[in-house]
Design a protein around this motif. Structure first.
Motif, PDB file in Angstrom:
ATOM      1  N   UNK A  74     -13.976  11.717 -11.334  1.00 24.33           N
ATOM      2  CA  UNK A  74     -13.345  12.559 -10.317  1.00 24.33           C
ATOM      3  C   UNK A  74     -11.966  12.055  -9.915  1.00 24.33           C
ATOM      4  N   UNK A  75     -11.077  12.980  -9.560  1.00 24.36           N
ATOM      5  CA  UNK A  75      -9.809  12.574  -8.939  1.00 24.36           C
ATOM      6  C   UNK A  75     -10.095  12.009  -7.555  1.00 24.36           C
ATOM      7  N   UNK A  76      -9.559  10.821  -7.264  1.00 24.08           N
ATOM      8  CA  UNK A  76      -9.825  10.180  -5.977  1.00 24.08           C
ATOM      9  C   UNK A  76      -8.532   9.595  -5.424  1.00 24.08           C
ATOM     10  N   UNK A  77      -8.184  10.031  -4.214  1.00 27.78           N
ATOM     11  CA  UNK A  77      -6.956   9.576  -3.586  1.00 27.78           C
ATOM     12  C   UNK A  77      -6.954   8.060  -3.435  1.00 27.78           C
ATOM     13  N   UNK A  78      -5.831   7.445  -3.783  1.00 26.17           N
ATOM     14  CA  UNK A  78      -5.609   5.998  -3.689  1.00 26.17           C
ATOM     15  C   UNK A  78      -6.412   5.197  -4.708  1.00 26.17           C
ATOM     16  N   UNK A 123      -4.915  11.231  -9.174  1.00 24.63           N
ATOM     17  CA  UNK A 123      -5.056  11.517  -7.759  1.00 24.63           C
ATOM     18  C   UNK A 123      -4.431  12.887  -7.497  1.00 24.63           C
ATOM     19  N   UNK A 124      -4.784  13.495  -6.373  1.00 22.64           N
ATOM     20  CA  UNK A 124      -4.132  14.752  -6.036  1.00 22.64           C
ATOM     21  C   UNK A 124      -2.663  14.499  -5.708  1.00 22.64           C
ATOM     22  N   UNK A 125      -1.787  15.282  -6.334  1.00 23.27           N
ATOM     23  CA  UNK A 125      -0.346  15.213  -6.066  1.00 23.27           C
ATOM     24  C   UNK A 125       0.106  16.564  -5.544  1.00 23.27           C
ATOM     25  N   UNK A 126       0.860  16.567  -4.467  1.00 23.50           N
ATOM     26  CA  UNK A 126       1.295  17.836  -3.900  1.00 23.50           C
ATOM     27  C   UNK A 126       2.420  18.446  -4.732  1.00 23.50           C
ATOM     28  N   UNK A 127       2.497  19.747  -4.682  1.00 24.47           N
ATOM     29  CA  UNK A 127       3.566  20.429  -5.420  1.00 24.47           C
ATOM     30  C   UNK A 127       4.935  19.991  -4.929  1.00 24.47           C
ATOM     31  N   UNK A 129      -4.151  16.756 -11.126  1.00 28.76           N
ATOM     32  CA  UNK A 129      -4.670  17.548 -10.012  1.00 28.76           C
ATOM     33  C   UNK A 129      -3.550  17.851  -9.015  1.00 28.76           C
ATOM     34  N   UNK A 130      -3.396  19.117  -8.705  1.00 33.57           N
ATOM     35  CA  UNK A 130      -2.357  19.577  -7.791  1.00 33.57           C
ATOM     36  C   UNK A 130      -2.934  19.954  -6.436  1.00 33.57           C
ATOM     37  N   UNK A 131      -2.143  19.696  -5.397  1.00 30.91           N
ATOM     38  CA  UNK A 131      -2.428  20.191  -4.072  1.00 30.91           C
ATOM     39  C   UNK A 131      -1.305  21.116  -3.645  1.00 30.91           C
ATOM     40  N   UNK A 132      -1.635  22.333  -3.285  1.00 35.85           N
ATOM     41  CA  UNK A 132      -0.612  23.290  -2.890  1.00 35.85           C
ATOM     42  C   UNK A 132      -1.212  24.669  -2.775  1.00 35.85           C
ATOM     43  N   UNK A 133      -0.425  25.593  -2.231  1.00 35.21           N
ATOM     44  CA  UNK A 133      -0.928  26.961  -2.072  1.00 35.21           C
ATOM     45  C   UNK A 133       0.087  28.030  -2.461  1.00 35.21           C
ATOM     46  N   UNK A 134       1.354  27.676  -2.533  1.00 34.47           N
ATOM     47  CA  UNK A 134       2.364  28.664  -2.897  1.00 34.47           C
ATOM     48  C   UNK A 134       2.335  28.889  -4.404  1.00 34.47           C
ATOM     49  N   UNK A 135       2.062  30.104  -4.862  1.00 37.27           N
ATOM     50  CA  UNK A 135       1.928  30.346  -6.303  1.00 37.27           C
ATOM     51  C   UNK A 135       3.152  29.935  -7.108  1.00 37.27           C
ATOM     52  N   UNK A 136       4.356  30.172  -6.569  1.00 41.73           N
ATOM     53  CA  UNK A 136       5.560  29.802  -7.318  1.00 41.73           C
ATOM     54  C   UNK A 136       5.672  28.292  -7.459  1.00 41.73           C
ATOM     55  N   UNK A 137       5.384  27.574  -6.371  1.00 40.22           N
ATOM     56  CA  UNK A 137       5.446  26.114  -6.443  1.00 40.22           C
ATOM     57  C   UNK A 137       4.367  25.563  -7.363  1.00 40.22           C
ATOM     58  N   UNK A 138       3.190  26.155  -7.315  1.00 43.49           N
ATOM     59  CA  UNK A 138       2.118  25.709  -8.213  1.00 43.49           C
ATOM     60  C   UNK A 138       2.520  25.922  -9.668  1.00 43.49           C
ATOM     61  N   UNK A 139       3.114  27.045  -9.965  1.00 40.79           N
ATOM     62  CA  UNK A 139       3.549  27.319 -11.334  1.00 40.79           C
ATOM     63  C   UNK A 139       4.603  26.318 -11.774  1.00 40.79           C
ATOM     64  N   UNK A 149      -4.165  17.389   4.448  1.00 37.35           N
ATOM     65  CA  UNK A 149      -4.283  18.496   3.507  1.00 37.35           C
ATOM     66  C   UNK A 149      -4.364  19.821   4.242  1.00 37.35           C
ATOM     67  N   UNK A 150      -5.179  19.857   5.322  1.00 42.24           N
ATOM     68  CA  UNK A 150      -5.351  21.093   6.090  1.00 42.24           C
ATOM     69  C   UNK A 150      -4.019  21.527   6.705  1.00 42.24           C
ATOM     70  N   UNK A 151      -3.285  20.556   7.253  1.00 38.98           N
ATOM     71  CA  UNK A 151      -2.003  20.877   7.874  1.00 38.98           C
ATOM     72  C   UNK A 151      -0.998  21.406   6.852  1.00 38.98           C
ATOM     73  N   UNK A 152      -1.149  20.987   5.601  1.00 36.04           N
ATOM     74  CA  UNK A 152      -0.228  21.426   4.562  1.00 36.04           C
ATOM     75  C   UNK A 152      -0.676  22.682   3.849  1.00 36.04           C
TER      76      UNK A 152
END
Length: 331
Positions: free
Chosen positions: A11-15, A37-41, A65-75, A100-103
């Motif tokens: 599994x991907x695990x932070x840190x 680890x999860x990396x933000x867009x 593994x990506x963290x994000x919600x904006x489709x353009x940034x994810x792409x 994560x929730x705040x982002x």
């Protein structure tokens, strides 16, 4: 992509699952799928890409593994990951941390399944490698029977190549990220039911799985199993993955062989200015339950953090372990 490719993964695990950890894990199993680890867009698009995304080719197959919600940034981030050589892009829809929730990414996106599907569709258009999703069975007061089906239908229709399901809810209100890893009850049967309705979609189960024996039992119901803390905290278990789950010989017979094999990587990294502790911190559980394990951990803890610590520190630590007992444990 064949189901076999997803049969077992760490599994991907932070840190935890950084590049040094993944090189170490790869030495114990050729077949496991490894994750960053999860990396933000935002970090990928605007940050130091080589530092964030660089990896050793020996790690492959490895997924970003990506963290994000904006489709353009994810792409955009997915395309960058593909250019770096990653074999899969995985979208995190399961992490319950406050940051994560705040982002607006991670588990809170279970409440926005249409947005998740849009993100998957955008990434599928942007890359030629598999795009997968890792989620929970639901969040807070959601009904897992409904929430998981809605999310799954959306991402599958958008082209997702596989779904990894952590078989417990995430409680974003009331539980800490640490508590969310243990307190919400596991519901493996919910994941089994999901698989039964989707015979053509690879479904991977995750959450609370502590051994390869348990993994085998799950594989009677789903296409793949993902181990997290059990694989990291007791990495010797990975020596048995290839023989037990794939019918192939392990890369090395014992943990001593693994540490001999990792030495050239450590020497190379030390030469590039990497601190020894950045690598050896992933090794502390390597001899769990073996005579000398405590002395091994103590030696690394006391000496690996020192300025200028070299590979000899690891060699001396391994020498404190009863290797004959370690061989029998790993067998």
């Amino acid at each position: 992509m064949k189901y076999q490719d997803y049969r077992f993964s760490v599994a991907p695990m932070m840190d935890w699952t950084d590049r040094h950890c993944r090189v170490f894990h790869r030495l114990m199993t050729r077949r496991a799928r490894l994750y960053t680890e999860m990396l933000t867009t935002g970090a990928i698009i605007h940050g130091d890409r080589m530092r964030l995304l660089g990896f050793d080719q020996s790690e492959r197959p490895v997924a970003l593994q990506l963290g994000g919600s904006d489709p353009r940034d994810l792409a955009t981030a997915a395309r960058i990951g593909e250019d770096f050589g990653y074999d899969e892009i995985n979208l995190n829809v399961g992490c319950p941390s406050d940051r994560v929730k705040d982002g607006r990414f991670g588990a809170c996106l279970m409440a926005e399944p249409a947005l998740v599907a849009d993100g998957v569709a955008a990434m599928k258009r942007a890359v030629n490698i598999p795009v997968t999703v890792k989620c929970r069975i639901g969040i807070d007061d959601q009904d897992p029977e409904v929430a998981l089906d809605v999310l799954t239908r959306g991402v599958v229709a958008a082209g997702a190549d596989a779904l990894v399901v952590h078989a417990r809810k995430a409680w974003l209100n009331g539980l800490s990220p640490k508590e969310n890893r243990d307190i919400p009850p596991l519901d493996y049967n919910r994941v089994y039911r999901l698989k039964a309705t989707l015979p053509d979609v690879p479904i991977i189960i995750n959450g609370g799985i502590g051994s390869l024996a348990e993994a085998k039992a799950h594989l009677a119901h789903v296409d793949g199993v993902m181990l997290g803390r059990a694989a990291y905290q007791e990495p010797w278990r990975l020596l048995n993955v290839d023989p037990e789950l794939f019918g192939e010989a392990a890369p090395y017979a014992t943990m001593k062989d693994v540490f001999e094999a990792v030495m050239p990587y450590i020497e190379n990294q030390l030469g590039q200015g990497t601190r020894l502790h950045s690598m050896t911190r992933h090794f502390v559980g390597a001899f769990h339950g073996v005579p000398g394990a405590r002395a091994f951990r103590r030696h690394l803890a006391e000496n690996g953090v020192r300025q200028g610590a070299g590979a000899n520190v690891l060699c001396d630590a391994v020498a404190l372990v009863d290797i004959s007992a370690a061989s029998s444990i790993a067998a």
